[in-house]
Structure formats: C-alpha cells, structure tokens
Design a protein around this motif. Structure first.
Motif, PDB file in Angstrom:
ATOM      1  N   ILE A  21       0.819  -1.293   0.057  1.00 22.03           N
ATOM      2  CA  ILE A  21      -0.061   0.084  -0.080  1.00 22.03           C
ATOM      3  C   ILE A  21       0.935   1.322   0.108  1.00 22.03           C
ATOM      4  O   ILE A  21       1.475   1.578   0.985  1.00 22.03           O
ATOM      5  CB  ILE A  21      -0.921   0.014   1.210  1.00 22.03           C
ATOM      6  N   VAL A  22       0.588   2.052  -0.911  1.00 20.33           N
ATOM      7  CA  VAL A  22       1.490   3.271  -1.307  1.00 20.33           C
ATOM      8  C   VAL A  22       0.629   4.533  -0.990  1.00 20.33           C
ATOM      9  O   VAL A  22      -0.294   4.670  -1.684  1.00 20.33           O
ATOM     10  CB  VAL A  22       1.983   3.404  -2.693  1.00 20.33           C
ATOM     11  N   THR A  23       0.885   5.380   0.049  1.00 21.52           N
ATOM     12  CA  THR A  23       0.190   6.603   0.190  1.00 21.52           C
ATOM     13  C   THR A  23       1.071   7.815   0.379  1.00 21.52           C
ATOM     14  O   THR A  23       1.867   7.871   1.264  1.00 21.52           O
ATOM     15  CB  THR A  23      -0.394   6.262   1.673  1.00 21.52           C
ATOM     16  N   PRO A  24       0.645   8.582  -0.483  1.00 18.89           N
ATOM     17  CA  PRO A  24       1.609   9.925  -0.770  1.00 18.89           C
ATOM     18  C   PRO A  24       0.738  10.799   0.320  1.00 18.89           C
ATOM     19  O   PRO A  24      -0.386  10.865   0.518  1.00 18.89           O
ATOM     20  CB  PRO A  24       1.295  10.432  -2.245  1.00 18.89           C
ATOM     21  N   ILE A  25       1.711  11.489   1.021  1.00 24.27           N
ATOM     22  CA  ILE A  25       1.087  12.339   1.905  1.00 24.27           C
ATOM     23  C   ILE A  25       1.879  13.913   1.821  1.00 24.27           C
ATOM     24  O   ILE A  25       2.973  13.975   1.396  1.00 24.27           O
ATOM     25  CB  ILE A  25       1.586  11.849   3.495  1.00 24.27           C
ATOM     26  N   ALA A  26       1.508  14.939   2.378  1.00 24.19           N
ATOM     27  CA  ALA A  26       1.922  16.173   2.205  1.00 24.19           C
ATOM     28  C   ALA A  26       2.006  16.622   3.858  1.00 24.19           C
ATOM     29  O   ALA A  26       1.021  16.806   4.610  1.00 24.19           O
ATOM     30  CB  ALA A  26       1.220  17.142   1.513  1.00 24.19           C
ATOM     31  N   VAL A  27       3.420  16.801   4.243  1.00 23.96           N
ATOM     32  CA  VAL A  27       3.312  17.700   5.658  1.00 23.96           C
ATOM     33  C   VAL A  27       3.735  18.902   5.341  1.00 23.96           C
ATOM     34  O   VAL A  27       4.477  19.578   4.874  1.00 23.96           O
ATOM     35  CB  VAL A  27       4.550  16.474   6.527  1.00 23.96           C
ATOM     36  N   VAL A  28       3.449  19.706   6.643  1.00 25.76           N
ATOM     37  CA  VAL A  28       3.636  21.081   6.576  1.00 25.76           C
ATOM     38  C   VAL A  28       5.191  21.627   6.864  1.00 25.76           C
ATOM     39  O   VAL A  28       5.556  20.827   7.559  1.00 25.76           O
ATOM     40  CB  VAL A  28       2.704  21.721   7.872  1.00 25.76           C
ATOM     41  N   ASP A  29       5.473  22.403   6.175  1.00 21.41           N
ATOM     42  CA  ASP A  29       6.881  22.654   5.989  1.00 21.41           C
ATOM     43  C   ASP A  29       7.242  24.151   5.953  1.00 21.41           C
ATOM     44  O   ASP A  29       6.555  24.800   5.085  1.00 21.41           O
ATOM     45  CB  ASP A  29       7.580  21.697   4.609  1.00 21.41           C
ATOM     46  N   LEU A  38      13.394  27.557  -2.540  1.00 18.49           N
ATOM     47  CA  LEU A  38      12.489  27.604  -1.359  1.00 18.49           C
ATOM     48  C   LEU A  38      11.767  26.514  -1.020  1.00 18.49           C
ATOM     49  O   LEU A  38      11.090  26.065  -1.975  1.00 18.49           O
ATOM     50  CB  LEU A  38      12.015  28.958  -1.407  1.00 18.49           C
ATOM     51  N   HIS A  39      11.731  26.154   0.149  1.00 17.03           N
ATOM     52  CA  HIS A  39      10.766  24.912   0.484  1.00 17.03           C
ATOM     53  C   HIS A  39       9.307  25.577   0.251  1.00 17.03           C
ATOM     54  O   HIS A  39       8.899  26.397   1.007  1.00 17.03           O
ATOM     55  CB  HIS A  39      10.956  24.383   1.932  1.00 17.03           C
ATOM     56  N   ALA A  40       8.338  24.527  -0.306  1.00 14.81           N
ATOM     57  CA  ALA A  40       7.070  24.804  -0.476  1.00 14.81           C
ATOM     58  C   ALA A  40       6.521  24.652   1.064  1.00 14.81           C
ATOM     59  O   ALA A  40       6.906  24.082   1.895  1.00 14.81           O
ATOM     60  CB  ALA A  40       6.495  23.776  -1.368  1.00 14.81           C
ATOM     61  N   PRO A  41       5.091  25.279   0.943  1.00 16.47           N
ATOM     62  CA  PRO A  41       4.373  25.050   2.389  1.00 16.47           C
ATOM     63  C   PRO A  41       4.057  23.653   2.744  1.00 16.47           C
ATOM     64  O   PRO A  41       3.845  23.352   4.042  1.00 16.47           O
ATOM     65  CB  PRO A  41       3.014  25.785   1.940  1.00 16.47           C
ATOM     66  N   TYR A  42       4.266  22.705   2.174  1.00 13.84           N
ATOM     67  CA  TYR A  42       4.302  21.336   2.077  1.00 13.84           C
ATOM     68  C   TYR A  42       5.442  20.452   1.783  1.00 13.84           C
ATOM     69  O   TYR A  42       6.121  20.728   0.410  1.00 13.84           O
ATOM     70  CB  TYR A  42       2.914  20.765   1.660  1.00 13.84           C
ATOM     71  N   GLY A 166       2.224  25.040   5.280  1.00 14.15           N
ATOM     72  CA  GLY A 166       0.887  24.527   5.621  1.00 14.15           C
ATOM     73  C   GLY A 166      -0.075  25.866   5.190  1.00 14.15           C
ATOM     74  O   GLY A 166       0.405  26.745   4.524  1.00 14.15           O
ATOM     75  N   PRO A 167      -1.133  25.870   5.847  1.00 14.09           N
ATOM     76  CA  PRO A 167      -2.294  26.670   5.566  1.00 14.09           C
ATOM     77  C   PRO A 167      -2.043  28.302   5.615  1.00 14.09           C
ATOM     78  O   PRO A 167      -2.260  29.014   5.341  1.00 14.09           O
ATOM     79  CB  PRO A 167      -3.381  26.226   6.174  1.00 14.09           C
ATOM     80  N   LEU A 168      -0.879  28.251   6.876  1.00 16.36           N
ATOM     81  CA  LEU A 168      -0.527  29.386   7.606  1.00 16.36           C
ATOM     82  C   LEU A 168       0.594  30.085   6.630  1.00 16.36           C
ATOM     83  O   LEU A 168       1.261  30.933   7.116  1.00 16.36           O
ATOM     84  CB  LEU A 168      -0.083  29.431   8.891  1.00 16.36           C
ATOM     85  N   ALA A 169       0.793  29.179   5.534  1.00 18.52           N
ATOM     86  CA  ALA A 169       2.106  29.447   4.622  1.00 18.52           C
ATOM     87  C   ALA A 169       3.100  30.693   5.139  1.00 18.52           C
ATOM     88  O   ALA A 169       4.069  30.449   5.553  1.00 18.52           O
ATOM     89  CB  ALA A 169       1.618  29.467   3.213  1.00 18.52           C
TER      90      ALA A 169
END
Ligand code: GKR
Ligand code: MG
Length: 442
Positions: A21-29, A38-42, A166-169
């Motif tokens: 089972i492969v699950t892509p995720i995005a974590v706040v960065d 520059l790092h993206a918000p995730y 994240g949402p507060l980017a």
C-alpha cells in the motif's frame, strides 16, 4: 547437547507480502531557503505499508514524488507473494525490472532524484520492520546489533522567511512561544540565525550545529558562522553546507576564514575533483552528500581523496543494509560516516535511529530536519529529543506503528495541495520572480 537447525527448518518460507500500500502525504513545512530555492508550504513524503499473508504490517517512509510513487506501485505488482526475508532476491527482481540507475541520474539538486534507490529503501525498511516483528527483535539487531542506546543529532539551521508552512504558509501564530515561535520567525541575518539556534538548542538540547548555506553572498554566511561561534563558544561543533554552489576560489577563500571554527565543511564545491582540491588546501575535514552519493562513486572518491566524511542517507543509498555496507567501506578507507536528511516524519527518524545505533563508529551527530516538521504519522506521536539525542524505539521491528487517521488526513493534504514533486525553484519564483537555480552561484 546442541542441535543445529536441519534443512527442514530452512525450508520453512517466511511470511509473504499480501498487500503493498503506497500512500503519498503532504506535511507542513516552513519556507526554508537553500541553494536550490525555497521549500514549499508542504513537503511530500510517501508511506509504504506491507501486509503479510499472516497479517503482519511493516512500514517505511521515503521522500515523495509522483513518478517515484508510480514506480513504487509498479514494484508492488512484482513483489506481492514474495517472502519478506528474501531481500537480495527482491532487490534483484527490482533491478531486473527497472534497469540500473547511474549516479548521473541523481541530478544537480541538493537532494537525490533517483527512483530505484528510493524504492529499494522503502521496500527493504518495511520488510525489516516485518522481519523484526517475526523474530521479536528491533531493527537495530538485524543490522548487526546495538552499539549505543541513544543516537545524537545536530541542530539544523536554515535561513528562512516568516511563516510555518501549511495553510498558514506565510502567516504566523502570534500566540506561539519558544521553539514554536522561532520555527515561524524570519531568519535572514547572523542575529536571526543565532536566535534560531538558541531556540532550537534550548528545546531539543542539540550539542552540534549545522547551517544550511548557499543562500546568500558567502561573507554573510561566514559572518553567521562566526556569530554562532561567539554565542555558543568553542565546545559546540559547527558546520556549514553551501550545497556545492560555491566556486573553487570562493571555497578556498572562505574555507580558510572558517578553518579555525569548523568541525567540517559540507559540499563547498561541485564534483569530486573540486572537492579534492579544496580538501588538499584546507585543514578542515570535508563532508559530502552531493559529490560521492553512490557505490559507483566510491573508487574515484578514494583515488582522488575527495572527502573525509560521507553523509549517508538510507533513502538514497538503497536502504539500511546498504548503509551498513557503506559504513564498512568508510572504515576500510579511513573515511568518517554520518547522516544526511531531508524534511521527514517519525518513520524515517525511527529507521535513522536504528541505523545510527547499529553503526560500529559514530563520530558526528547526525542531521535531521525533524524539528522543522510539526505533523506526525505514528501512533506514539512526535519523537522526543533529550540532550539532542533520540532513544532507540522500544519493541520489535522499527518500534513505531502507523496512525491511520493521521495518515488519511496527511493524504488529504497531499490531494489538496496539488504538489507532485519537490521544486524549490518554482517556489522561490513566487517570492522573487525570475529567480533561477544555478549549479554554481557564488
Ligand atoms: O532541506 O533544503 C533542504 C536541504 O537543502 C536538503 O534538501 C539537502 O538535501 O539537507 C540536505 C543537505 O545536507 O544537502
Ligand atoms: Mg548536505
């Protein structure tokens, strides 16, 4: 009287992979700066879960990238039904299917872009997690045994814009204090870097410090290093990593200035030849995760003498056992070994800690981005650092379990954020229109 195992014992097959089972995720960065932009918000990560025919779950985490995920899915089709103990056979099947990857496919970015090493790593770590559960031993014991109970890490400082990702980017939580506030504060000057270091070391107890350089004109970064030295004194080892973006002349010039205060200088220049030239000219040891990055690079590295320390990364070197092989090579040729990192969660950290605990020699505190992340995907929650080190997780296998609710939420983040791979150049262009990545800038 002892009785040796008979062939009948050996004939008993190990558990077989039933689900892959492969699950892509995005974590706040947070908006961290580096030589590539520059790092993206995730930050993207991919979680692999293998479930065996007798219901044992094994997990792993690798950097996220849609095309690696697709290749991982394809690998799954070849691996379902296979015995998790047969790691060499699994590797052979994958190599035969995907073909050999050359060191050149790594790319010019500070992080490794090859697929196969990531796939090996994901599958091997998840299989080792299962094997550990079957035999009732932690992964460290499958790598040769525990040489230490705790693994030391270094504070990893970044120049950064304001915001926590994240949402507060690019926004902040005004109520935050301590490290939570420092994590979202702007840090662009030597004073800002010292403040970041103080908050991070206070919170996590780190006893070594690394600055991600290659962002600003070198004198500004050298000034930040001297400011750190002033603030922390001579007993805290310091490192700077410009990610190979300096010219030879810059590296020789600023390397000399930094000589009295550095534990090591990481990837000042691009390519093994240039690294060897800098190494001959400076007393400071050189470390790399950019010029010697695969087994194929080792003969030339030894012939030229391009670095003193290889910063291994089990995601890029094809897993934990390959990293142990690398440790043996480093020992043979008198090279040090430490560890590189990228934005990551606790499954990767657990694997790094098991590996770090198994290494026969550990002279340098390892890199980790972990303090920059705030999400987690394991049931025990965020790992704790004490005096900068992490204890080997208790229990068989990796000693961490998947938090399925957190996984689903982070997968929703992935779907919503629209990112499919890391591209720090595009992210930087949102802040500085027209900004371009340059392999050598300063
Ligand atoms: O997270 O921006 C970053 C780093 O630049 C990372 O991508 C590098 O791969 O930490 C790494 C390094 O030591 O080069
Ligand atoms: Mg580096």
């Amino acid at each position: 009287m002892t009785s040796n195992p008979t062939p009948a014992h050996f004939a008993k097959a190990g558990p077989r992979i039933r689900e892959f089972i492969v699950t892509p995720i995005a974590v706040v960065d947070p908006p961290l700066l580096n030589a590539a932009g520059l790092h993206a918000p995730y930050a993207l990560r991919t979680i692999l879960e293998l479930i065996t025919d007798d219901g044992i779950s094994g997990i792993s985490e690798i950097p996220g990238n849609r095309s690696t995920d697709e290749a991982l899915e394809a690998a799954g089709k070849l691996l379902v039904g296979r015995d998790v103990f047969q790691l060499s056979e699994i590797r052979q099947v994958l190599t035969q299917n995907f073909g050999k990857e050359t060191a050149a496919e790594r790319g010019l970015t500070p992080w490794d872009q090859r697929k196969l090493v990531h796939i090996f790593s994901a599958v091997e770590v998840a299989c080792l997690d299962i094997i550990g559960k079957v035999v009732g031993r932690p992964v460290v014991d499958l790598l040769g045994g525990r040489m230490r109970d705790r693994v030391p890490f270094a504070a990893y400082l970044f120049y950064k814009y304001k915001g926590a990702g994240g949402p507060l980017a690019f926004g902040t939580d005004p109520a935050a204090t301590g490290w939570a506030a420092a994590r979202q504060a702007e840090a662009l000057t030597p004073a800002g870097i010292v403040a970041q270091a103080e908050a991070m070391c206070r919170e996590f107890g780190f006893q070594s410090i690394k600055l991600k350089g290659g962002v600003f004109e070198p004198q500004q970064e050298v000034d930040a290093m001297f400011a750190l030295r002033e603030a922390f004194g001579p007993d805290v080892p310091l490192r700077i990593d410009p990610n190979a973006i300096w010219t030879l002349e810059t590296a020789l010039n600023y390397g000399k200035q930094l000589e009295p205060i550095l534990e090591y200088l990481e990837d000042p220049v691009r390519g093994q030849e240039n690294m060897a030239t800098v190494r001959k000219a400076l007393k400071t040891p050189l470390a790399t995760n950019m010029c010697t990055t695969s087994f194929e690079d080792i003969p030339n590295s030894i012939a030229l003498g391009s670095e003193d320390i290889i910063l291994s990364d089990h995601h890029f070197w094809g897993g934990l056992r390959s990293s142990m092989t690398l440790a043996g090579i480093c020992e043979t040729f008198g090279r040090g070994l430490s560890m590189h990192s990228n934005s990551h969660l606790g499954i990767s950290l657990a694997a790094m800690v098991h590996l770090g605990a198994a290494l026969p020699q550990l002279t340098y505190a390892l890199d980790t981005h972990y303090p920059w992340q705030s999400d987690e995907v394991i049931t025990a929650g965020r790992f704790r650092f004490e005096e900068g080190s992490v204890a080997v997780p208790e229990g068989p296998g990796l000693g961490v379990e998947l938090d399925r609710e957190a996984l689903a939420a982070l997968h929703r983040n992935y779907l919503a954020c629209g990112l499919t791979k890391r591209d720090d150049e595009i992210e930087m262009q949102k802040v500085q229109p027209g900004w371009r990545f340059q392999a050598v800038r300063w």
